[in-house]
Design an enzyme around this catalytic site. Structure first.
Site, PDB file in Angstrom:
ATOM      1  N   SER A   1       0.861  -1.186   0.000  1.00 60.90           N
ATOM      2  CA  SER A   1       0.000   0.000   0.000  1.00 60.90           C
ATOM      3  C   SER A   1       0.896   1.234   0.000  1.00 60.90           C
ATOM      4  O   SER A   1       2.120   1.133   0.050  1.00 60.90           O
ATOM      5  CB  SER A   1      -0.899   0.002   1.233  1.00 60.90           C
ATOM      6  OG  SER A   1      -0.122   0.326   2.371  1.00 60.90           O
ATOM      7  N   LYS A   2       0.238   2.377   0.008  1.00 62.58           N
ATOM      8  CA  LYS A   2       0.970   3.652  -0.032  1.00 62.58           C
ATOM      9  C   LYS A   2       2.000   3.763   1.093  1.00 62.58           C
ATOM     10  O   LYS A   2       3.013   4.437   0.941  1.00 62.58           O
ATOM     11  CB  LYS A   2      -0.019   4.814   0.079  1.00 62.58           C
ATOM     12  CG  LYS A   2      -0.700   5.158  -1.225  1.00 62.58           C
ATOM     13  CD  LYS A   2      -0.823   6.684  -1.361  1.00 62.58           C
ATOM     14  CE  LYS A   2      -1.457   7.069  -2.675  1.00 62.58           C
ATOM     15  NZ  LYS A   2      -2.920   6.948  -2.643  1.00 62.58           N
TER      16      LYS A   2
END
Ligand code: GLU
Length: 489
Positions: free
Chosen positions: A255-256
């Site tokens: 994820s980010k």
């Protein structure tokens, strides 16, 4: 003979193309190319709130940047279009009609409140979730009347009651068995007439004659439901290949938090498309278990579903950086110069057209930095000093190098040696500068560092002699004169 391979990449344009989706696209592309098949690009834009044309455009741009081409879909058309789900209403309507006629779909008039109450009841009771099939048991005459009266309804799959286990045949995971009894009468068409994901996907995969469905294994639980819909439509079930998740180094879904995840973020961070493609290709697939450099041409000759792993793959940012450096070094100077120029121009350092006008100069610049960088974002900081009119000298370099006693004398010697040079080549510049240390009685390193700070403004720069050659006589002498004013004699 088996049918010609037809695969699809079917992104939902609810956001940018991320590396997970990009890997799915790459595998579909490579599989199609390897087998002389067809890659369909289908835009699953049935989520009206979150699907936007801008997202679609960005996805197409990202695929193109990665060098992936498709044979049917947006921009190229094809015999099975349209390729946007929102434009395929008549296909869904026809499929629903067929399922109604053969008794595999039925209307459900239960309201949201009723459904919520049923769920609560189920939760408190035997734990079986899913719709309790009230409307499936309605009298046909009642159904006809309620339909005729235009009562709000969804359409549900009449999941078969006497079917044996559902076996998902998967090229990656082997066979996964889902007990048929666990399948509920899922919604095919919502009350607003829009198709639900599982229904739209199956109708499209069937009508587009998709032979292999290659997608992330987050869809595995949908697959038995989709198989029931294929069967209800009397259509052959494609072969599935569910790809393992991509994890960050901490074993959590990428994820980010782990860094860049959208393809365009990697482009903007200075990665070459081939390097990102190579790295993504190896997340869950391997050529032979050891080869790390697998360029697109090799991938599309060698890709096979058999070599996809079932285990989650870890996205290794360090490895990607290494790989990008390897791809940058492998570029010929011409291609590297073209890449570097894009960044130099975007930074406002060079006018458009400069690359052609100063072709040889840019080639020399390319060979100067090509071996030294891992990311294209490093180009501009490394070469900025070659472009600026006024050089700002790094205060620390000023303090540690130019302020040292004798720096001025060294600079003056450098200036004189270069001013009288007949030919301005890196060889001649090197010979001239190498003659100075001995005459001044200082170490070569010291003199070169003083010259470097004067011409590049910093103690780190590309190789000195070549840099001076690229800078040109006039600018070099101006900078040496300017630095003399700052240097301690
Ligand atoms: N639009 C779906 C997604 O983006 C496609 C799933 C599928 O390949 O069936 O997840």
């Amino acid at each position: 003979m088996s049918d010609p391979v037809r695969v699809r990449f079917a992104p939902s344009p609810t956001g940018a193309l991320h590396v997970g989706g990009a890997r799915t696209a790459i595998y579909n592309w490579a599989f199609a190319r390897r087998n002389g098949g067809t890659l369909v690009l289908r835009i699953d834009d049935t989520d009206p709130g979150r699907s936007t044309p801008e997202n679609t455009a960005q996805i197409l741009r990202s695929l193109e940047w990665l060098g992936l081409d498709w044979d049917e879909g947006p921009g190229v058309g094809g015999p099975f279009g349209p390729y946007f789900q929102t434009e395929r209403q008549d296909h869904y309507a026809r499929a629903l009609e067929r399922m109604r006629a053969n008794g595999t779909a039925y209307p459900c008039f239960c309201s949201a409140d009723e459904l919520a109450a049923k769920r609560d009841l189920a939760r408190a009771g035997d734990g079986v979730f899913g719709y309790d099939r009230t409307c499936r048991r309605l009298d046909p005459a009642v159904v006809a009347a309620r339909l005729a009266a235009g009562e709000p309804r969804v359409w549900r799959l009449a999941a078969p009651e006497n079917r044996g286990d559902i076996v998902v045949k998967d090229a990656v995971r082997g066979e996964t068995v889902f007990p048929a009894g666990t399948m509920d009468d899922l919604v095919l068409v919502r009350s607003d007439g829009s198709p639900a994901y599982n229904f739209a996907t199956v109708v499209d995969d069937a009508t587009m004659q998709i032979t292999h469905v290659i997608r992330g294994d987050d869809h595995l639980s949908n697959t038995p439901r989709q198989i029931l819909i294929f069967e209800a439509l009397g259509q052959p079930v494609p072969l599935f290949a569910h790809l393992p998740m991509i994890w960050g180094a901490d074993g959590k879904k990428l994820s980010k938090r782990h860094g860049a995840t959208s393809v365009e973020a990697f482009r903007d961070a200075g990665y070459l498309p081939e390097a990102l493609l190579n790295h993504l290709a190896l997340l869950g697939w391997s050529l032979d278990g050891e080869t790390t450099i697998v360029p697109p041409d090799v991938l599309k000759m060698q890709f096979s579903l058999e070599r996809i792993s079932r285990n989650p793959a870890v996205f290794d940012f360090e490895k990607l950086d290494w790989m990008n450096g390897a791809y940058l070094r492998a570029l010929d100077s011409e291609d590297f110069a073209a890449q570097a120029f894009l960044w130099i121009e975007a930074a406002g350092l060079a006018p458009a057209g400069d690359l052609a006008a100063r072709h040889d100069w840019y080639l020399a610049l390319a060979s100067l930095i090509k071996e030294r960088i891992k990311l294209l974002t490093e180009v501009v900081p490394a070469v900025r000093f070659l472009f600026v009119d006024r050089l700002d000298i790094d205060p620390e370099a000023l303090d540690q190098v130019l302020a040292k006693e004798g720096a001025g004398a060294a600079l003056e010697a450098v200036r004189q040696a270069l001013a009288s040079l007949e030919s301005w080549t890196s060889e001649a510049i090197e010979a001239a500068l190498r003659s100075i240390p001995e005459s001044l009685g200082v170490r070569p390193k010291v003199v070169f560092q003083i010259a470097r700070v004067a011409i590049a403004g910093s103690t780190v720069s590309p190789p000195l002699f070549e840099s001076v050659a690229l800078l040109g006589r006039e600018v070099t002498l101006t900078r040496l004169t300017a630095a003399l004013c700052l240097a301690t004699p």
